[in-house]
Write a protein that holds these residues in place. Structure first.
Motif, PDB file in Angstrom:
ATOM      1  N   ALA A   1     -15.954 -34.623   8.526  1.00 39.05           N
ATOM      2  CA  ALA A   1     -15.003 -33.560   8.219  1.00 39.05           C
ATOM      3  C   ALA A   1     -15.273 -32.369   9.133  1.00 39.05           C
ATOM      4  N   PRO A   2     -14.284 -31.515   9.332  1.00 44.35           N
ATOM      5  CA  PRO A   2     -14.479 -30.351  10.211  1.00 44.35           C
ATOM      6  C   PRO A   2     -15.650 -29.490   9.752  1.00 44.35           C
ATOM      7  N   GLY A   3     -16.523 -29.168  10.685  1.00 43.25           N
ATOM      8  CA  GLY A   3     -17.665 -28.319  10.381  1.00 43.25           C
ATOM      9  C   GLY A   3     -18.790 -28.996   9.634  1.00 43.25           C
TER      10      GLY A   3
ATOM     11  N   LEU B   1      -7.365 -41.299  -3.390  1.00 39.97           N
ATOM     12  CA  LEU B   1      -7.842 -40.353  -2.382  1.00 39.97           C
ATOM     13  C   LEU B   1      -7.814 -38.919  -2.891  1.00 39.97           C
ATOM     14  N   LYS B   2      -8.797 -38.159  -2.447  1.00 40.20           N
ATOM     15  CA  LYS B   2      -8.962 -36.759  -2.821  1.00 40.20           C
ATOM     16  C   LYS B   2      -8.936 -35.890  -1.572  1.00 40.20           C
ATOM     17  N   PRO B   3      -8.580 -34.632  -1.695  1.00 41.69           N
ATOM     18  CA  PRO B   3      -8.595 -33.748  -0.521  1.00 41.69           C
ATOM     19  C   PRO B   3      -9.950 -33.747   0.192  1.00 41.69           C
ATOM     20  N   GLU B   4     -11.024 -33.888  -0.545  1.00 40.75           N
ATOM     21  CA  GLU B   4     -12.353 -33.893   0.079  1.00 40.75           C
ATOM     22  C   GLU B   4     -12.633 -35.164   0.875  1.00 40.75           C
ATOM     23  N   ASP B   5     -11.744 -36.144   0.821  1.00 45.62           N
ATOM     24  CA  ASP B   5     -11.877 -37.337   1.674  1.00 45.62           C
ATOM     25  C   ASP B   5     -11.301 -37.094   3.070  1.00 45.62           C
ATOM     26  N   THR B   6     -10.678 -35.954   3.274  1.00 44.39           N
ATOM     27  CA  THR B   6     -10.115 -35.630   4.578  1.00 44.39           C
ATOM     28  C   THR B   6     -11.210 -35.584   5.635  1.00 44.39           C
ATOM     29  N   ALA B   7     -11.026 -36.372   6.699  1.00 46.81           N
ATOM     30  CA  ALA B   7     -12.037 -36.480   7.753  1.00 46.81           C
ATOM     31  C   ALA B   7     -11.525 -37.423   8.836  1.00 46.81           C
ATOM     32  N   VAL B   8     -12.243 -37.447   9.930  1.00 49.07           N
ATOM     33  CA  VAL B   8     -12.067 -38.517  10.916  1.00 49.07           C
ATOM     34  C   VAL B   8     -12.980 -39.662  10.489  1.00 49.07           C
ATOM     35  N   TYR B   9     -12.411 -40.846  10.380  1.00 48.63           N
ATOM     36  CA  TYR B   9     -13.151 -42.017   9.934  1.00 48.63           C
ATOM     37  C   TYR B   9     -13.470 -42.897  11.140  1.00 48.63           C
ATOM     38  N   TYR B  10     -14.741 -43.304  11.218  1.00 49.74           N
ATOM     39  CA  TYR B  10     -15.228 -44.120  12.314  1.00 49.74           C
ATOM     40  C   TYR B  10     -15.774 -45.445  11.789  1.00 49.74           C
TER      41      TYR B  10
END
Length: 124
Positions: A40-42, A86-95
């Motif tokens: 996630a950002p940061g 899904l929850k807002p806290e799952d927001t991220a780049v997934y690798y």
């Protein structure tokens, strides 16, 4: 050598679902343990899920347990991450990542090959 390409990311509302795919090149895909990580950002990159060669053994981060499911199809050289609830806290780049051998690693230092990532955004 393994090359990994993720797909399936996108924008979804909270409570929704997405399925990520990771297509791998190489004839020995079935000899690699596979993992999914996210960043996630940061924040630092964190472990999400891992699956063994055969797909029999899986392991999940506590934050996604019961909501996400990792699976693989060795005939298609593909690993999947089904994400439900899904929850807002799952927001991220997934690798996705690959590690030759039996170990289901939870640290990114245990994986030798990485994809470019796919963005998942969950709106509230």
């Amino acid at each position: 050598q393994v090359q990994l390409v993720e797909s399936g990311g996108g924008l979804v509302q909270a409570g929704g679902s997405l399925r990520l795919s990771c297509a791998a090149s190489g004839r020995t895909f079935s000899r690699y343990a596979m993992g999914w990580f996210r960043q996630a950002p940061g924040k630092e990159r964190e472990f999400v899920a891992a699956i063994s060669w055969t797909g029999v053994s899986t392991y999940y981060a506590d934050s996604v347990k019961g909501r996400f499911t990792i699976s693989r199809d060795n005939a298609k050289n593909t690993v999947y991450l089904q994400m439900n609830g899904l929850k807002p806290e799952d927001t991220a780049v997934y690798y996705c990542a690959a590690n030759y051998g039996l170990r289901l690693g939870v640290s990114d230092t245990e994986y030798s090959y990485w994809g470019q990532g796919t963005q998942v955004t969950v709106s509230s």
